[in-house]
Design a protein around this motif. Structure first.
Motif, PDB file in Angstrom:
ATOM      1  N   PHE A 193      21.045 -23.714  79.956  1.00 49.03           N
ATOM      2  CA  PHE A 193      20.739 -23.408  79.339  1.00 49.03           C
ATOM      3  C   PHE A 193      19.900 -24.204  78.132  1.00 49.03           C
ATOM      4  CE2 PHE A 193      20.024 -22.046  74.606  1.00 49.03           C
ATOM      5  CZ  PHE A 193      19.397 -20.670  74.377  1.00 49.03           C
ATOM      6  N   LYS A 194      20.149 -24.830  78.412  1.00 51.74           N
ATOM      7  CA  LYS A 194      19.545 -26.126  77.361  1.00 51.74           C
ATOM      8  C   LYS A 194      18.342 -26.510  77.988  1.00 51.74           C
ATOM      9  CE  LYS A 194      23.407 -27.054  74.591  1.00 51.74           C
ATOM     10  NZ  LYS A 194      24.164 -28.933  73.857  1.00 51.74           N
ATOM     11  N   SER A 195      19.115 -26.526  79.340  1.00 50.41           N
ATOM     12  CA  SER A 195      17.622 -27.205  80.321  1.00 50.41           C
ATOM     13  C   SER A 195      17.298 -26.204  81.241  1.00 50.41           C
ATOM     14  CB  SER A 195      18.027 -27.632  82.246  1.00 50.41           C
ATOM     15  OG  SER A 195      19.569 -28.755  81.432  1.00 50.41           O
ATOM     16  N   SER A 196      16.510 -24.828  80.837  1.00 49.43           N
ATOM     17  CA  SER A 196      16.177 -23.734  80.376  1.00 49.43           C
ATOM     18  C   SER A 196      16.218 -23.238  82.013  1.00 49.43           C
ATOM     19  CB  SER A 196      14.413 -24.370  80.849  1.00 49.43           C
ATOM     20  OG  SER A 196      14.051 -24.777  78.475  1.00 49.43           O
TER      21      SER A 196
ATOM     22  N   GLN B 284      21.172 -15.733  73.515  1.00 47.77           N
ATOM     23  CA  GLN B 284      20.736 -17.093  73.036  1.00 47.77           C
ATOM     24  C   GLN B 284      19.065 -16.922  74.079  1.00 47.77           C
ATOM     25  OE1 GLN B 284      22.414 -20.233  72.317  1.00 47.77           O
ATOM     26  NE2 GLN B 284      24.071 -19.624  71.082  1.00 47.77           N
TER      27      GLN B 284
ATOM     28  N   GLY C  46      25.635 -22.826  79.574  1.00 45.79           N
ATOM     29  CA  GLY C  46      25.822 -23.587  78.032  1.00 45.79           C
ATOM     30  C   GLY C  46      24.044 -24.568  78.520  1.00 45.79           C
ATOM     31  N   ALA C  47      25.293 -25.777  79.346  1.00 50.27           N
ATOM     32  CA  ALA C  47      24.123 -26.987  80.019  1.00 50.27           C
ATOM     33  C   ALA C  47      22.968 -26.375  80.440  1.00 50.27           C
ATOM     34  CB  ALA C  47      24.402 -27.689  80.864  1.00 50.27           C
TER      35      ALA C  47
ATOM     36  N   LYS D  83      14.786 -15.372  73.068  1.00 51.74           N
ATOM     37  CA  LYS D  83      14.244 -16.585  73.654  1.00 51.74           C
ATOM     38  C   LYS D  83      12.643 -15.802  74.379  1.00 51.74           C
ATOM     39  CE  LYS D  83      15.753 -20.979  73.120  1.00 51.74           C
ATOM     40  NZ  LYS D  83      15.872 -22.428  72.621  1.00 51.74           N
TER      41      LYS D  83
ATOM     42  N   CYS E 136      27.455 -32.261  82.317  1.00 47.66           N
ATOM     43  CA  CYS E 136      26.435 -31.608  81.848  1.00 47.66           C
ATOM     44  C   CYS E 136      25.915 -32.177  80.371  1.00 47.66           C
ATOM     45  CB  CYS E 136      26.592 -30.181  81.294  1.00 47.66           C
ATOM     46  SG  CYS E 136      27.533 -29.701  82.650  1.00 47.66           S
ATOM     47  N   ARG E 137      27.003 -32.547  79.744  1.00 47.83           N
ATOM     48  CA  ARG E 137      26.732 -33.217  78.425  1.00 47.83           C
ATOM     49  C   ARG E 137      25.114 -34.850  78.545  1.00 47.83           C
ATOM     50  NH1 ARG E 137      31.884 -33.848  76.265  1.00 47.83           N
ATOM     51  NH2 ARG E 137      32.023 -36.002  77.066  1.00 47.83           N
TER      52      ARG E 137
ATOM     53  N   ILE F 251      25.744 -17.465  75.047  1.00 46.51           N
ATOM     54  CA  ILE F 251      25.018 -17.594  75.243  1.00 46.51           C
ATOM     55  C   ILE F 251      23.675 -17.061  75.769  1.00 46.51           C
ATOM     56  CG2 ILE F 251      23.841 -19.514  77.782  1.00 46.51           C
ATOM     57  CD1 ILE F 251      27.799 -20.416  77.734  1.00 46.51           C
TER      58      ILE F 251
ATOM     59  N   GLY G 219      23.491 -34.439  81.244  1.00 43.13           N
ATOM     60  CA  GLY G 219      22.108 -33.306  81.792  1.00 43.13           C
ATOM     61  C   GLY G 219      22.148 -33.523  83.204  1.00 43.13           C
TER      62      GLY G 219
END
Length: 698
Positions: A650-653, A682, A647-648, A686, A615-616, A679, A618
């Motif tokens: 979310f960061k990648s939308s 957040q 979480g991963a 958005k 996940c870190r 999460i 991607g």
């Protein structure tokens, strides 16, 4: 030993030839005025014997020396008569007899068989066994043979007073003369060796006699069987058991019970119950001791239901349980906090007419203490101590001290110990160690150190447990000055670090980051044949990895693995997690290959580390595949893994993937936690809710 201590020099022996003038003056009041040289030989014999029998040895010796005026006198028989009569006086100084014996050896007349027998008999009657053995050896060296009855008597008396060295010496002498001890004496010798922990020596003595054709009874075999079983040498015990059959010795219930105990001690359950079956098929009925051993084995494993079944089986077979059996079951019922059954068992014990003994109270109170019911244990013992209903041993008082210390009442325990000691109570090392541990638990290490120096230790001072008690507390609290003082004291008193001491120091040095010192302790343990526990092994690797020393951790891992330490899944997880964090993919692949080759399988933590690493980077789709693989292997992902994936995403939308994963998560019964909601919050902040309203349902 007196005879060994007397110097064999001429000046000592000449005392027999020429008495000093001072000796003559001392004896003047007892000797007739007439010249003894003119007395006839018979009269001198009479005087010598009378004076010797009365305990006046110097006067008797004067009469003996006066016989020299008669040709060919005194003879060896005169010397023997002097010794015999002097022993009869019961007021014997062995020093003067030693001088006479040494004088005879050097100047004559040469001692004969009667001389040795007289000395041997006399020394045995006085209980001087070491000198008796010395005389027996001197007798053999002079060409005479002690009688069987004389040596057997010496051996028996040596065993009765607990003189192991002397007993072995006499036994060896008997074997040289082809004398075999009586069965009773032989069994006493075997028992003494076993009690001294000399199991191999006991078996050697047993084997020597067996090799000489001596018939050993089943009782003798059983002594050795139990010794091997109690010392963890079940294979050797089994060989001896088979030898009994070859020798035509019929095993009895005690023989089988020894094996049952040995198998149970080693945790060999199948062998234990197979032995019980063989025992019964051979027509040997288990007794209360056999059943108690089995019940204790089951209770120690926490299998109380099966233990109770065997208790019922005993009663059905007409084998009445004794108080020991009930104490074993009571202890385990207390450990499992089964109050109703405890009450019933106590009633049964009372109905059977058994009066609780110290072991009963220790079993009940110790069990309550173990499950955290300190108040119940403390009240019970206080009532028993106050009532004085029975004599309690030090073990029961130690449990009471422990109860007080567990309630942070160490000073009260210390005060009680002092008052009891003044009343004649003899504390054990466990008593002192319990109170030391109590003070350390209350963070009063300095006071514990003062007590450590003030306690009147029962044996040769504090033992390694005493040192470890304070050392452990000092290491947990990172008190370096106390650690140094304890280590210095241990070195001064010759107390070696054991596994517990070493583990405490390893944890301490890891905590404070002194890894070089930590590795020295590991090396010390390896050199002294001690083994690291897997818990300490993993803790060491974990601390190294968290401090960025993955390379050092891996080198230690390889070294310890090559020296016989078997890593577990946790060991690999520590290294795998660190390899992922440092992106060392080569080492990561190597660890996985080794892990599978060791027959170990990844667990939830392993998958969690891998999914976190993916996940870190991607690589969410690969991480999801790994999650599916985890499910296929029968492992259920925890909320931490789902939060990592969410979480991963979310960061990648990847909002759609979040919705899908949340559904899967709920279907699998994994409930969201605070991190999950954070999460989602957040995502809502958005504006994802307007676009994906299904998120609001979660």
């Amino acid at each position: 030993m007196l005879l060994c201590a007397i110097p064999r020099i001429g000046k000592t022996v000449r005392f027999l030839v020429n008495l000093s003038s001072s000796c003559a003056v001392r004896t003047a009041d007892f000797i007739e005025e007439s010249n003894t040289h003119d007395c006839n030989y018979v009269e001198l014999q009479r005087r010598m014997q009378n004076y010797a029998t009365s305990g006046h040895f110097s006067i008797a010796l004067e009469a003996l020396n006066s016989m020299r005026n008669v040709h060919g006198k005194p003879t060896v028989y005169d010397y023997n008569a002097l010794m015999y009569c002097y022993f009869k006086s019961r007021n014997v100084l062995l020093e003067v007899l030693v001088e006479v014996y040494l004088g005879m050896k050097r100047f004559g007349p040469v001692p004969n068989a009667s001389t040795f027998n007289t000395l041997l008999n006399g020394m045995l009657s006085l209980g001087n066994l070491k000198d008796a053995f010395f005389i027996a050896e001197e007798m053999c060296g002079s060409g005479f043979v002690p009688t069987f009855s004389m040596l057997s008597k010496t051996l028996k008396k040596s065993l009765e007073v607990g003189s192991l060295d002397n007993s072995l010496g006499v036994f060896e002498l008997m074997l040289r003369l082809e004398y075999f001890p009586t069965e009773h004496t032989f069994n006493l010798l075997i028992s003494m060796l076993i009690k001294a922990g000399m199991f191999r020596a006991a078996y050697s003595v047993f084997s020597v006699l067996l090799g000489k054709g001596y018939f050993c009874s089943v009782y003798s075999y059983n002594l050795i069987l139990w010794a091997f079983c109690r010392s963890g040498q079940i294979c050797t015990a089994l060989e001896l058991f088979c030898l009994m059959k070859k020798k035509g010795v019929i095993q009895n219930v005690c023989s089988y019970s020894a094996l049952v105990y040995g198998f149970g001690r080693e945790g060999l359950e199948k062998d234990l119950f197979h032995c019980l079956d063989v025992m019964q098929s051979d027509g040997c009925k288990p007794n209360v001791r056999t059943y108690t051993i089995i019940i204790k084995f089951l209770c120690d494993a926490g299998r109380i239901e099966e233990a109770l079944e065997y208790l019922g089986r005993m009663e059905r077979e007409g084998c009445d349980p004794d108080l020991i059996t009930y104490n074993v079951i009571l202890r385990e019922l207390c450990h499992q906090d089964r109050v109703g059954e405890i009450s019933k068992l106590v009633q049964v014990i009372d109905q059977k007419g058994f009066a609780p003994n110290p072991y009963t109270f220790a079993a009940f109170a110790g069990g309550m203490l173990k499950v955290g019911k300190i108040g119940i244990a403390q009240k019970l013992l206080l009532d028993v101590i106050s009532s004085g209903c029975c004599t309690l041993d030090v073990a029961v008082y130690n449990i009471y001290f422990n109860c007080l210390c567990c309630e942070n009442r160490s000073r009260e325990a210390l005060s009680l110990l002092k008052s009891m000691t003044e009343g004649g109570f003899l504390p054990s090392s466990v008593s002192y160690n319990t109170i030391l541990k109590g003070f350390c638990r209350e963070n009063s290490i300095e006071e514990a150190l003062e007590l450590f120096d003030r306690f009147e230790w029962v044996t040769n001072g504090p033992d390694v447990v005493s040192f470890n008690t304070i050392l452990s507390a000092a290491c947990k609290q990172c008190k370096s000055s106390v650690i140094q003082r304890i280590l210095f004291r241990m070195e001064c008193e010759g107390v070696e670090l054991n596994v517990v001491s070493s583990m405490c120091l390893i944890r301490y040095f890891c905590t404070v980051g002194k890894f070089s010192e930590c590795l020295k302790i590991v090396e010390y343990m390896m050199c002294n044949g001690s083994c690291l526990t897997i818990i300490t092994f993993n803790m060491l690797l974990d601390k190294l990895c968290k401090n960025g020393l993955l390379g050092t951790a891996h080198r230690i891992f390889k070294y310890l693995r090559n020296t016989g330490h078997a890593p577990d899944t946790t060991t690999y997880n520590i290294l795998i997690h660190s390899s992922i964090r440092e992106r060392n993919n080569m080492l990561l692949g190597q660890l996985f290959r080794e892990m599978y080759s060791q027959g170990l399988k990844p667990d939830g933590y392993t998958y969690g580390s891998l999914i976190s690493g993916l996940c870190r980077e991607g690589r969410i789709s690969v991480a999801l595949q790994l999650r599916d693989q985890m499910l296929g292997n029968g492992l259920t992902p925890g909320i931490a893994i789902y939060n990592t994936l969410l979480g991963a995403m979310f960061k990648s939308s990847k909002v759609y993937d979040i919705t899908s994963l949340l559904k899967t998560m709920v279907m699998e019964g994994c409930q969201p936690d605070e991190v999950t909601f954070e999460i989602l919050n957040q995502a809502m902040s958005k504006g994802w809710v307007k676009k994906y309203p299904k998120l609001q349902n979660f």
